[in-house]
Write a protein that holds these residues in place. Structure first.
Motif, short mmCIF file in Angstrom:
data_model
loop_
_atom_site.label_atom_id
_atom_site.label_comp_id
_atom_site.label_asym_id
_atom_site.label_seq_id
_atom_site.Cartn_x
_atom_site.Cartn_y
_atom_site.Cartn_z
N PRO A 5 -8.26 18.26 -27.93
CA PRO A 5 -7.63 19.23 -28.85
C PRO A 5 -6.54 18.59 -29.70
CG PRO A 5 -6.71 19.50 -26.66
CD PRO A 5 -7.77 18.43 -26.54
N ASP A 6 -6.91 17.53 -30.43
CA ASP A 6 -5.92 16.78 -31.20
C ASP A 6 -5.97 17.10 -32.69
OD1 ASP A 6 -8.31 15.60 -31.88
OD2 ASP A 6 -7.89 13.67 -30.92
N GLY A 7 -6.87 18.01 -33.10
CA GLY A 7 -6.95 18.37 -34.51
C GLY A 7 -7.92 17.54 -35.31
N TYR A 8 -8.57 16.54 -34.68
CA TYR A 8 -9.51 15.69 -35.41
C TYR A 8 -10.97 16.11 -35.23
CZ TYR A 8 -5.66 12.60 -36.50
OH TYR A 8 -4.48 12.09 -36.99
N THR A 9 -11.23 16.98 -34.29
CA THR A 9 -12.58 17.53 -34.10
C THR A 9 -12.51 19.02 -34.32
OG1 THR A 9 -13.13 15.82 -32.47
CG2 THR A 9 -14.54 17.78 -32.52
N LEU A 10 -13.18 19.47 -35.39
CA LEU A 10 -13.12 20.88 -35.77
C LEU A 10 -14.54 21.45 -35.86
CD1 LEU A 10 -10.40 20.63 -38.56
CD2 LEU A 10 -10.07 21.18 -36.14
N LEU A 11 -14.62 22.76 -35.84
CA LEU A 11 -15.90 23.46 -35.84
C LEU A 11 -15.95 24.49 -36.96
CD1 LEU A 11 -18.60 24.30 -34.32
CD2 LEU A 11 -17.19 26.03 -33.17
N ILE A 12 -17.03 24.47 -37.74
CA ILE A 12 -17.30 25.60 -38.64
C ILE A 12 -17.80 26.73 -37.74
CG2 ILE A 12 -18.67 26.48 -40.56
CD1 ILE A 12 -16.64 24.43 -41.41
N ALA A 13 -16.94 27.68 -37.48
CA ALA A 13 -17.21 28.76 -36.53
C ALA A 13 -17.93 29.89 -37.25
CB ALA A 13 -15.91 29.25 -35.90
N LEU A 33 -13.88 33.37 -26.99
CA LEU A 33 -12.47 33.76 -27.04
C LEU A 33 -11.55 32.78 -26.33
CD1 LEU A 33 -12.90 37.59 -26.40
CD2 LEU A 33 -12.39 36.47 -28.58
N LYS A 34 -12.06 32.05 -25.33
CA LYS A 34 -11.19 31.20 -24.51
C LYS A 34 -11.30 29.71 -24.81
CE LYS A 34 -11.21 34.39 -20.55
NZ LYS A 34 -11.59 34.54 -19.11
N ASP A 35 -12.46 29.28 -25.32
CA ASP A 35 -12.71 27.85 -25.44
C ASP A 35 -12.41 27.26 -26.82
OD1 ASP A 35 -13.50 27.87 -22.83
OD2 ASP A 35 -15.65 27.86 -23.24
N PHE A 36 -11.88 28.07 -27.73
CA PHE A 36 -11.60 27.59 -29.08
C PHE A 36 -10.23 28.05 -29.56
CE2 PHE A 36 -16.16 28.10 -28.57
CZ PHE A 36 -16.63 26.86 -28.95
N THR A 37 -9.69 27.31 -30.51
CA THR A 37 -8.44 27.68 -31.17
C THR A 37 -8.75 28.09 -32.61
OG1 THR A 37 -7.16 26.10 -29.86
CG2 THR A 37 -6.16 26.89 -31.91
N PRO A 38 -8.61 29.35 -32.95
CA PRO A 38 -8.84 29.76 -34.35
C PRO A 38 -7.82 29.10 -35.28
CG PRO A 38 -8.77 31.65 -32.86
CD PRO A 38 -8.26 30.48 -32.09
N PHE A 172 -17.65 33.02 -41.98
CA PHE A 172 -17.50 31.66 -41.46
C PHE A 172 -16.00 31.38 -41.33
CE2 PHE A 172 -21.66 31.77 -43.17
CZ PHE A 172 -22.41 30.79 -42.55
N GLY A 173 -15.64 30.67 -40.28
CA GLY A 173 -14.25 30.31 -40.08
C GLY A 173 -14.13 28.87 -39.62
N LEU A 174 -12.91 28.46 -39.35
CA LEU A 174 -12.63 27.10 -38.88
C LEU A 174 -11.88 27.18 -37.56
CD1 LEU A 174 -12.90 24.07 -39.72
CD2 LEU A 174 -10.56 24.25 -40.61
N SER A 175 -12.41 26.48 -36.55
CA SER A 175 -11.79 26.48 -35.23
C SER A 175 -11.68 25.06 -34.71
CB SER A 175 -12.63 27.29 -34.23
OG SER A 175 -12.64 28.65 -34.53
N GLY A 176 -10.83 24.90 -33.71
CA GLY A 176 -10.75 23.66 -32.96
C GLY A 176 -10.92 23.97 -31.49
N PRO A 177 -10.86 22.95 -30.62
CA PRO A 177 -10.95 23.20 -29.19
C PRO A 177 -9.73 23.98 -28.69
CG PRO A 177 -11.28 20.87 -29.71
CD PRO A 177 -10.74 21.53 -30.95
N ALA A 178 -9.88 24.61 -27.54
CA ALA A 178 -8.75 25.31 -26.93
C ALA A 178 -7.64 24.31 -26.61
CB ALA A 178 -9.20 26.01 -25.66
N GLY A 179 -6.42 24.80 -26.68
CA GLY A 179 -5.28 23.96 -26.28
C GLY A 179 -4.71 23.09 -27.38
N MET A 180 -5.05 23.34 -28.63
CA MET A 180 -4.47 22.55 -29.73
C MET A 180 -2.98 22.84 -29.86
SD MET A 180 -7.44 22.78 -32.67
CE MET A 180 -6.34 22.15 -33.93
N PRO A 181 -2.16 21.84 -30.11
CA PRO A 181 -0.72 22.07 -30.28
C PRO A 181 -0.45 23.01 -31.45
CG PRO A 181 -1.19 19.73 -30.01
CD PRO A 181 -2.51 20.41 -30.17
N THR A 216 -4.51 34.09 -41.22
CA THR A 216 -3.75 33.45 -40.15
C THR A 216 -4.69 33.19 -38.97
OG1 THR A 216 -3.16 35.52 -39.04
CG2 THR A 216 -1.71 34.77 -40.82
N PRO A 217 -4.31 32.28 -38.06
CA PRO A 217 -5.12 32.10 -36.85
C PRO A 217 -5.28 33.40 -36.06
CG PRO A 217 -3.60 30.27 -37.11
CD PRO A 217 -3.23 31.28 -38.15
N GLN A 218 -4.23 34.20 -35.99
CA GLN A 218 -4.29 35.44 -35.23
C GLN A 218 -5.28 36.43 -35.83
OE1 GLN A 218 -2.67 35.97 -32.19
NE2 GLN A 218 -4.18 37.64 -32.18
#
Length: 243
Positions: A5-13, A33-38, A172-181, A216-218
């Motif tokens: 979860p360093d911000g370098y691997t992202l997902l077109i959600a 809901l739990k495994d990704f960071t919006p 379509f949105g942009l997400s990263g892994p859970a736990g991103m700073p 916003t992410p929220q």
């Protein structure tokens, strides 16, 4: 979901991955809901209710009246059971109180070809696929499925204007892994929103009927959380079995 979860691997959600899979699959290797960071929504787009040119309908009311007078006569195309096309049509059936028959296809081009030829009567289809045929006079657009009329076709009514409460955009949105700073999420959100608000970005997607949607992410998280039970209700009402 399992990347660093360093911000370098992202997902077109996509809506399919985050919402439809959650209600159509008995088991998923991830939790939407739990495994990704919006990070931000990117865009959403309505689909268009289009009918074959040989039908005399010109409005949603025309279509509903004809379907009620002839239960089971009219057909609609989709890209398969559980596709957004299928779920939209089932929601439309339920809201309108009509009986129309499902004809699943394996791809958009085959469905569009048969729709133009009159082999099927109608379809809820994306703007990039349907609007060129509408402009060429090969299909008739009755309405869009957004909450409000689209920028690209402001004279075309929404289904919502005939059936209050019916609106559904594909997103379509942009997400990263859970736990991103939080600092990384904030920076990515700021840059994505800046790009989406640029005039050049707007103009690039305008012709496809795509509406850019910086959030916003929220707001992105809330949309996923809200849509899962809404679409689960549609699936259950249609009698679609989770696989």
């Amino acid at each position: 979901a399992k990347a660093q979860p360093d911000g370098y691997t992202l997902l077109i959600a996509t809506q399919s991955a985050m919402v439809f899979n959650a209600v159509l699959r008995k088991k998923l290797p991830y939790d939407p809901l739990k495994d990704f960071t919006p990070i931000s929504m990117l865009f959403d787009t309505p689909t268009y209710l289009v009918v074959t040119k040989s039908l005399p309908m010109r409005t949603v009311s025309d279509l509903i009246a004809a379907a009620k007078a002839n239960p089971g006569k009219y057909t609609y195309a989709s890209l398969g059971a559980g596709s957004s096309h299928h779920l939209l049509a089932e929601m439309f059936k339920r809201k309108a109180g009509i009986d129309i028959l499902h004809v699943p296809y394996k791809g958009s081009s085959n469905a569009s070809t048969d729709l133009i030829a009159g082999q099927v009567d109608m379809m809820f289809e994306g703007g990039a696929s349907s609007l060129p045929h509408v402009r060429a006079g090969k299909l008739t657009a009755l309405a869009s499925t957004g909450e409000k009329r689209t920028e690209i076709m402001p004279d075309l009514p929404t289904v919502n204007e005939t059936l209050p409460g019916f609106h559904a955009n594909v997103w379509f949105g942009l997400s990263g892994p859970a736990g991103m700073p939080e600092a990384v999420v904030t920076k990515l959100n700021r840059e994505v929103v800046r790009i989406l608000k640029q005039r050049e970005t707007h103009d690039k997607f305008f012709e496809l009927g795509v509406e850019l949607l910086p959030t916003t992410p929220q707001e992105m998280a809330d949309r996923i959380r809200t849509e899962i039970p809404e679409w689960r209700a549609v699936v259950e009402a249609a009698g679609i079995q989770a696989e």
